[in-house]
Structure formats: structure tokens, C-alpha cells
Scaffold this motif. Structure first.
Motif, PDB file in Angstrom:
ATOM      1  N   SER A 140       0.826  -1.217   0.000  1.00  0.00           N
ATOM      2  CA  SER A 140       0.000   0.000   0.000  1.00  0.00           C
ATOM      3  C   SER A 140       0.856   1.262   0.000  1.00  0.00           C
ATOM      4  O   SER A 140       0.366   2.338  -0.345  1.00  0.00           O
ATOM      5  CB  SER A 140      -0.920   0.008   1.233  1.00  0.00           C
ATOM      6  OG  SER A 140      -0.155   0.026   2.428  1.00  0.00           O
ATOM      7  N   LEU A 141       2.133   1.139   0.385  1.00  0.00           N
ATOM      8  CA  LEU A 141       3.048   2.281   0.311  1.00  0.00           C
ATOM      9  C   LEU A 141       3.705   2.409  -1.058  1.00  0.00           C
ATOM     10  O   LEU A 141       4.535   3.297  -1.279  1.00  0.00           O
ATOM     11  CB  LEU A 141       4.139   2.143   1.382  1.00  0.00           C
ATOM     12  CG  LEU A 141       3.680   2.305   2.834  1.00  0.00           C
ATOM     13  CD1 LEU A 141       4.825   2.004   3.792  1.00  0.00           C
ATOM     14  CD2 LEU A 141       3.142   3.709   3.081  1.00  0.00           C
ATOM     15  N   GLY A 142       3.350   1.496  -1.979  1.00  0.00           N
ATOM     16  CA  GLY A 142       3.866   1.577  -3.344  1.00  0.00           C
ATOM     17  C   GLY A 142       5.111   0.754  -3.592  1.00  0.00           C
ATOM     18  O   GLY A 142       5.714   0.856  -4.662  1.00  0.00           O
ATOM     19  N   VAL A 143       5.507  -0.068  -2.609  1.00  0.00           N
ATOM     20  CA  VAL A 143       6.687  -0.916  -2.797  1.00  0.00           C
ATOM     21  C   VAL A 143       6.345  -2.016  -3.803  1.00  0.00           C
ATOM     22  O   VAL A 143       5.262  -2.616  -3.716  1.00  0.00           O
ATOM     23  CB  VAL A 143       7.128  -1.533  -1.452  1.00  0.00           C
ATOM     24  CG1 VAL A 143       8.344  -2.446  -1.642  1.00  0.00           C
ATOM     25  CG2 VAL A 143       7.431  -0.432  -0.448  1.00  0.00           C
ATOM     26  N   PRO A 144       7.220  -2.302  -4.776  1.00  0.00           N
ATOM     27  CA  PRO A 144       6.935  -3.367  -5.759  1.00  0.00           C
ATOM     28  C   PRO A 144       6.628  -4.697  -5.077  1.00  0.00           C
ATOM     29  O   PRO A 144       7.262  -5.057  -4.085  1.00  0.00           O
ATOM     30  CB  PRO A 144       8.230  -3.435  -6.573  1.00  0.00           C
ATOM     31  CG  PRO A 144       8.837  -2.074  -6.435  1.00  0.00           C
ATOM     32  CD  PRO A 144       8.485  -1.616  -5.056  1.00  0.00           C
ATOM     33  N   TYR A 145       5.655  -5.428  -5.649  1.00  0.00           N
ATOM     34  CA  TYR A 145       5.215  -6.661  -4.998  1.00  0.00           C
ATOM     35  C   TYR A 145       6.331  -7.697  -4.921  1.00  0.00           C
ATOM     36  O   TYR A 145       6.390  -8.480  -3.973  1.00  0.00           O
ATOM     37  CB  TYR A 145       4.012  -7.253  -5.744  1.00  0.00           C
ATOM     38  CG  TYR A 145       3.533  -8.532  -5.113  1.00  0.00           C
ATOM     39  CD1 TYR A 145       2.847  -8.495  -3.894  1.00  0.00           C
ATOM     40  CD2 TYR A 145       3.806  -9.768  -5.686  1.00  0.00           C
ATOM     41  CE1 TYR A 145       2.433  -9.663  -3.275  1.00  0.00           C
ATOM     42  CE2 TYR A 145       3.387 -10.937  -5.076  1.00  0.00           C
ATOM     43  CZ  TYR A 145       2.705 -10.877  -3.873  1.00  0.00           C
ATOM     44  OH  TYR A 145       2.308 -12.038  -3.260  1.00  0.00           O
ATOM     45  N   ALA A 146       7.229  -7.719  -5.914  1.00  0.00           N
ATOM     46  CA  ALA A 146       8.327  -8.697  -5.882  1.00  0.00           C
ATOM     47  C   ALA A 146       9.165  -8.519  -4.614  1.00  0.00           C
ATOM     48  O   ALA A 146       9.545  -9.495  -3.964  1.00  0.00           O
ATOM     49  CB  ALA A 146       9.195  -8.547  -7.127  1.00  0.00           C
ATOM     50  N   PHE A 147       9.454  -7.256  -4.263  1.00  0.00           N
ATOM     51  CA  PHE A 147      10.231  -6.994  -3.048  1.00  0.00           C
ATOM     52  C   PHE A 147       9.424  -7.347  -1.797  1.00  0.00           C
ATOM     53  O   PHE A 147       9.959  -7.922  -0.845  1.00  0.00           O
ATOM     54  CB  PHE A 147      10.647  -5.521  -3.003  1.00  0.00           C
ATOM     55  CG  PHE A 147      11.512  -5.167  -1.829  1.00  0.00           C
ATOM     56  CD1 PHE A 147      12.864  -5.469  -1.818  1.00  0.00           C
ATOM     57  CD2 PHE A 147      10.965  -4.532  -0.718  1.00  0.00           C
ATOM     58  CE1 PHE A 147      13.659  -5.155  -0.728  1.00  0.00           C
ATOM     59  CE2 PHE A 147      11.743  -4.205   0.380  1.00  0.00           C
ATOM     60  CZ  PHE A 147      13.102  -4.519   0.371  1.00  0.00           C
ATOM     61  N   GLY A 152       8.403 -10.922   2.862  1.00  0.00           N
ATOM     62  CA  GLY A 152       7.485 -11.832   3.555  1.00  0.00           C
ATOM     63  C   GLY A 152       8.018 -13.256   3.599  1.00  0.00           C
ATOM     64  O   GLY A 152       7.900 -13.952   4.612  1.00  0.00           O
ATOM     65  N   THR A 153       8.627 -13.691   2.489  1.00  0.00           N
ATOM     66  CA  THR A 153       9.190 -15.046   2.452  1.00  0.00           C
ATOM     67  C   THR A 153      10.364 -15.180   3.414  1.00  0.00           C
ATOM     68  O   THR A 153      10.505 -16.194   4.110  1.00  0.00           O
ATOM     69  CB  THR A 153       9.652 -15.380   1.021  1.00  0.00           C
ATOM     70  OG1 THR A 153       8.534 -15.250   0.132  1.00  0.00           O
ATOM     71  CG2 THR A 153      10.187 -16.800   0.935  1.00  0.00           C
ATOM     72  N   ALA A 154      11.219 -14.157   3.468  1.00  0.00           N
ATOM     73  CA  ALA A 154      12.369 -14.203   4.377  1.00  0.00           C
ATOM     74  C   ALA A 154      11.908 -14.275   5.833  1.00  0.00           C
ATOM     75  O   ALA A 154      12.468 -15.032   6.637  1.00  0.00           O
ATOM     76  CB  ALA A 154      13.244 -12.978   4.152  1.00  0.00           C
ATOM     77  N   LEU A 155      10.890 -13.485   6.169  1.00  0.00           N
ATOM     78  CA  LEU A 155      10.389 -13.505   7.549  1.00  0.00           C
ATOM     79  C   LEU A 155       9.770 -14.859   7.886  1.00  0.00           C
ATOM     80  O   LEU A 155       9.861 -15.333   9.012  1.00  0.00           O
ATOM     81  CB  LEU A 155       9.358 -12.395   7.743  1.00  0.00           C
ATOM     82  CG  LEU A 155       9.909 -10.967   7.699  1.00  0.00           C
ATOM     83  CD1 LEU A 155       8.766  -9.958   7.753  1.00  0.00           C
ATOM     84  CD2 LEU A 155      10.876 -10.726   8.854  1.00  0.00           C
ATOM     85  N   ARG A 156       9.111 -15.468   6.890  1.00  0.00           N
ATOM     86  CA  ARG A 156       8.482 -16.766   7.137  1.00  0.00           C
ATOM     87  C   ARG A 156       9.512 -17.883   7.246  1.00  0.00           C
ATOM     88  O   ARG A 156       9.338 -18.839   8.014  1.00  0.00           O
ATOM     89  CB  ARG A 156       7.495 -17.086   6.010  1.00  0.00           C
ATOM     90  CG  ARG A 156       6.587 -18.282   6.315  1.00  0.00           C
ATOM     91  CD  ARG A 156       5.511 -18.420   5.270  1.00  0.00           C
ATOM     92  NE  ARG A 156       6.080 -18.732   3.964  1.00  0.00           N
ATOM     93  CZ  ARG A 156       6.429 -19.961   3.577  1.00  0.00           C
ATOM     94  NH1 ARG A 156       6.308 -20.973   4.411  1.00  0.00           N
ATOM     95  NH2 ARG A 156       6.919 -20.176   2.374  1.00  0.00           N
ATOM     96  N   ARG A 221       4.261 -10.285 -11.291  1.00  0.00           N
ATOM     97  CA  ARG A 221       3.879  -9.118 -12.095  1.00  0.00           C
ATOM     98  C   ARG A 221       2.382  -8.863 -12.081  1.00  0.00           C
ATOM     99  O   ARG A 221       1.934  -7.796 -12.490  1.00  0.00           O
ATOM    100  CB  ARG A 221       4.360  -9.304 -13.529  1.00  0.00           C
ATOM    101  CG  ARG A 221       5.880  -9.269 -13.679  1.00  0.00           C
ATOM    102  CD  ARG A 221       6.306  -9.682 -15.063  1.00  0.00           C
ATOM    103  NE  ARG A 221       5.941 -11.078 -15.337  1.00  0.00           N
ATOM    104  CZ  ARG A 221       6.251 -11.716 -16.461  1.00  0.00           C
ATOM    105  NH1 ARG A 221       6.912 -11.093 -17.409  1.00  0.00           N
ATOM    106  NH2 ARG A 221       5.891 -12.983 -16.641  1.00  0.00           N
ATOM    107  N   GLY A 222       1.579  -9.804 -11.631  1.00  0.00           N
ATOM    108  CA  GLY A 222       0.136  -9.621 -11.641  1.00  0.00           C
ATOM    109  C   GLY A 222      -0.347  -8.738 -10.498  1.00  0.00           C
ATOM    110  O   GLY A 222       0.356  -8.526  -9.511  1.00  0.00           O
ATOM    111  N   GLU A 223      -1.551  -8.185 -10.657  1.00  0.00           N
ATOM    112  CA  GLU A 223      -2.167  -7.379  -9.607  1.00  0.00           C
ATOM    113  C   GLU A 223      -2.598  -8.280  -8.455  1.00  0.00           C
ATOM    114  O   GLU A 223      -3.102  -9.383  -8.675  1.00  0.00           O
ATOM    115  CB  GLU A 223      -3.370  -6.618 -10.162  1.00  0.00           C
ATOM    116  CG  GLU A 223      -2.996  -5.481 -11.097  1.00  0.00           C
ATOM    117  CD  GLU A 223      -2.216  -4.382 -10.380  1.00  0.00           C
ATOM    118  OE1 GLU A 223      -2.474  -4.171  -9.184  1.00  0.00           O
ATOM    119  OE2 GLU A 223      -1.337  -3.773 -11.010  1.00  0.00           O
ATOM    120  N   ARG A 224      -2.433  -7.794  -7.228  1.00  0.00           N
ATOM    121  CA  ARG A 224      -2.734  -8.596  -6.050  1.00  0.00           C
ATOM    122  C   ARG A 224      -3.812  -7.935  -5.218  1.00  0.00           C
ATOM    123  O   ARG A 224      -3.919  -6.708  -5.164  1.00  0.00           O
ATOM    124  CB  ARG A 224      -1.480  -8.755  -5.201  1.00  0.00           C
ATOM    125  CG  ARG A 224      -0.311  -9.383  -5.932  1.00  0.00           C
ATOM    126  CD  ARG A 224      -0.509 -10.869  -6.124  1.00  0.00           C
ATOM    127  NE  ARG A 224       0.480 -11.394  -7.062  1.00  0.00           N
ATOM    128  CZ  ARG A 224       0.609 -12.661  -7.362  1.00  0.00           C
ATOM    129  NH1 ARG A 224      -0.184 -13.555  -6.796  1.00  0.00           N
ATOM    130  NH2 ARG A 224       1.514 -13.057  -8.233  1.00  0.00           N
TER     131      ARG A 224
END
Length: 261
Positions: A140-147, A152-156, A221-224
Motif C-alpha cells: 500500500s506504500l507503493g513498494v513493488p510486490y516482488a520486493f 514476507g518469504t524471508a520472515l516466514r 507481475r500480476g495485480e494482487r
């Protein structure tokens, strides 16, 4: 060692109810405050505040899981940092190989506390914010979803990494390798034989997850869309503003010459 798949602690506290974005603003203020000052007394304030808040929200088990990392980084930093500053003040310890001055000790203590403040502050954030909330807040802050997905994966995977380290430690102990001891240097050396199997296990887990994602046709690359999106309420605006004001005030005070060694 706990085998929980996440560092998030499900509690109904004030920090838990805040929006992830406001907690990011508050965390920014804590990090900037710990970073700009060098005097251990000034750096101790954000470190102590973060630690007390972490205990209050139920994060003590998480701190215990990472305590060996905090202690190791603190001790290594305290031993290394004196080499990066000029001697000054009273000589506290004189040896045939050299002397340790008051300025060197304060400099090392402040830098080591800074690293500890970063770890404890970050741990407070992930203890009160689920991975889904972190990813949704960053997106929601505009950060690219890939990042966002990588974070999220690293934290998990981090708790899984700790669990693998514990499994390797038990396997090496069964082979006669003792891990531990009261001597800090001997303690650090005892962990060296664990590094290669732990990292190989982590790499294998990452490869397995990558293949699973590829098999499911995952594409960043898709919308989430996100389930259970948190509203950004008035208290969130206040907390975010407080965090940013804390950062600005810390920089301003530091530029006036306070909080230095």
C-alpha cells in the motif's frame, strides 16, 4: 527451541491493533534515534524502550530464540569497534600490546548498543505484525510486490532457519561436538562447525520453495488483492507522525552536538 513457523505473537495489544504502516513510521523513528547518536547513554533510550515494549507485547520467547545472535553481535562489536576510533580520555586498561581508553570503550559500547537496538526494534515489529500485514502495508506504500514477497518469504523462513540450526546442533552433539561454554570466544568457535550444514539446509529449503512456486505458475507481475485489509485510523496517523517527528528531532539534536562521544 520453539518450532513455531512465525515470529508473530497473536495478542490483543495496542501495538497489535495498529496499522502496519503506522508501525513502520514508529520503527523508522526508533531506528533513526539509535543510529544518529553515538553516546551509549543516548543509544540506550531507544534500546531499552524497544526491549520493554517487546516484553510487554509477549515477545520474550522470540527474544530468547534470538538472544545468542544479539549477544554474539554485541560481544564481537565491542571487541572490534575500538579499532575504528582515535584514543582519548583516561586509560582504563594498559597492556604490553596496547591500551584501552575511555573514548574507545564508550565508542564500542554505543555502536554495539546501536546494533542491538536495530535487532530488538525489528523483532518488536515482526512480533506485533503478521507477515500478511507487513506485505499488505508495504504494497500500500507503493513498494513493488516482488520486493514485498521477498521480505514476507524471508520472515516466514527465518523461524524455519532457526529450527534447522537447532536440528543441526543436536545432530553434531550426538556426534560428540559440544556447543556452549562460559567463555565467549570458545562459545563462538563452537558454532563454526555448524555453519556449513545450516546454510546448506537453508539453500535446499529455498530451492524447494522456488520449485513449488514455479510449479504453481507464480508470477509477481500480476495485480494482487489482500484479505482483511486494515483501515488507517486517526491513531495510526498520530503514531506515524510521532515516529517521523522522533526521527526529525533526533537528527536535529544530533546536529547541535548532543549525544556524541
Amino acid at each position: 527451541m520453539s518450532s513455531s513457523p512465525s515470529l508473530y505473537v497473536d495478542r490483543d495489544t495496542f501495538l497489535h491493533r495498529l496499522n502496519a504502516r503506522s508501525k513502520m513510521g514508529l520503527l523508522t523513528g526508533v531506528f533513526v534515534t539509535a543510529y544518529v547518536f553515538g553516546d551509549p547513554l543516548w543509544v540506550f533510550v531507544p534500546l531499552a524502550a524497544s526491549f520493554l515494549a517487546l516484553v510487554a507485547v509477549g515477545g520474550w520467547p522470540n527474544f530468547k530464540r534470538l538472544s545468542f545472535i544479539v549477544v554474539a553481535l554485541f560481544l564481537v562489536g565491542f571487541a572490534v569497534w575500538p579499532a575504528f576510533t582515535e584514543p582519548g580520555g583516561e586509560v582504563l586498561l594498559a597492556t604490553p600490546l596496547g591500551s584501552i581508553t575511555e573514548r574507545e570503550v564508550l565508542f564500542a559500547l554505543g555502536r554495539s548498543q546501536r546494533i542491538a537496538a536495530f535487532i530488538v526494534g525489528g523483532l518488536l515489529f515482526v512480533t506485533t505484525t503478521s507477515n500478511e500485514e507487513i506485505v499488505a502495508g508495504m504494497r500500500s506504500l507503493g513498494v513493488p510486490y516482488a520486493f514485498c514477497f521477498a521480505v514476507g518469504t524471508a520472515l516466514r523462513l527465518f523461524p524455519t532457519f532457526l529450527g534447522s540450526a537447532n536440528t543441526v546442533r543436536q545432530a553434531q552433539a550426538a556426534r560428540g561436538h559440544e556447543v556452549g561454554g562460559n567463555n565467549p570466544i570458545a562459545l563462538l568457535r563452537s558454532y563454526v562447525p555448524l555453519l556449513i550444514p545450516v546454510f546448506m539446509t537453508a539453500i535446499r529449503n529455498v530451492q524447494t520453495q522456488a520449485m513449488a512456486l514455479e510449479a504453481r505458475g507464480f508470477d509477481t507481475r500480476g495485480e494482487r488483492s489482500f484479505y482483511n485489509k486494515q483501515p488507517f485510523e486517526a491513531v495510526d496517523w498520530a503514531i506515524a507522525a510521532f515516529g517521523l517527528a522522533l526521527a526529525v528531532a533526533s537528527v536535529s539534536i544530533r546536529l547541535q552536538g548532543y549525544g556524541t562521544v
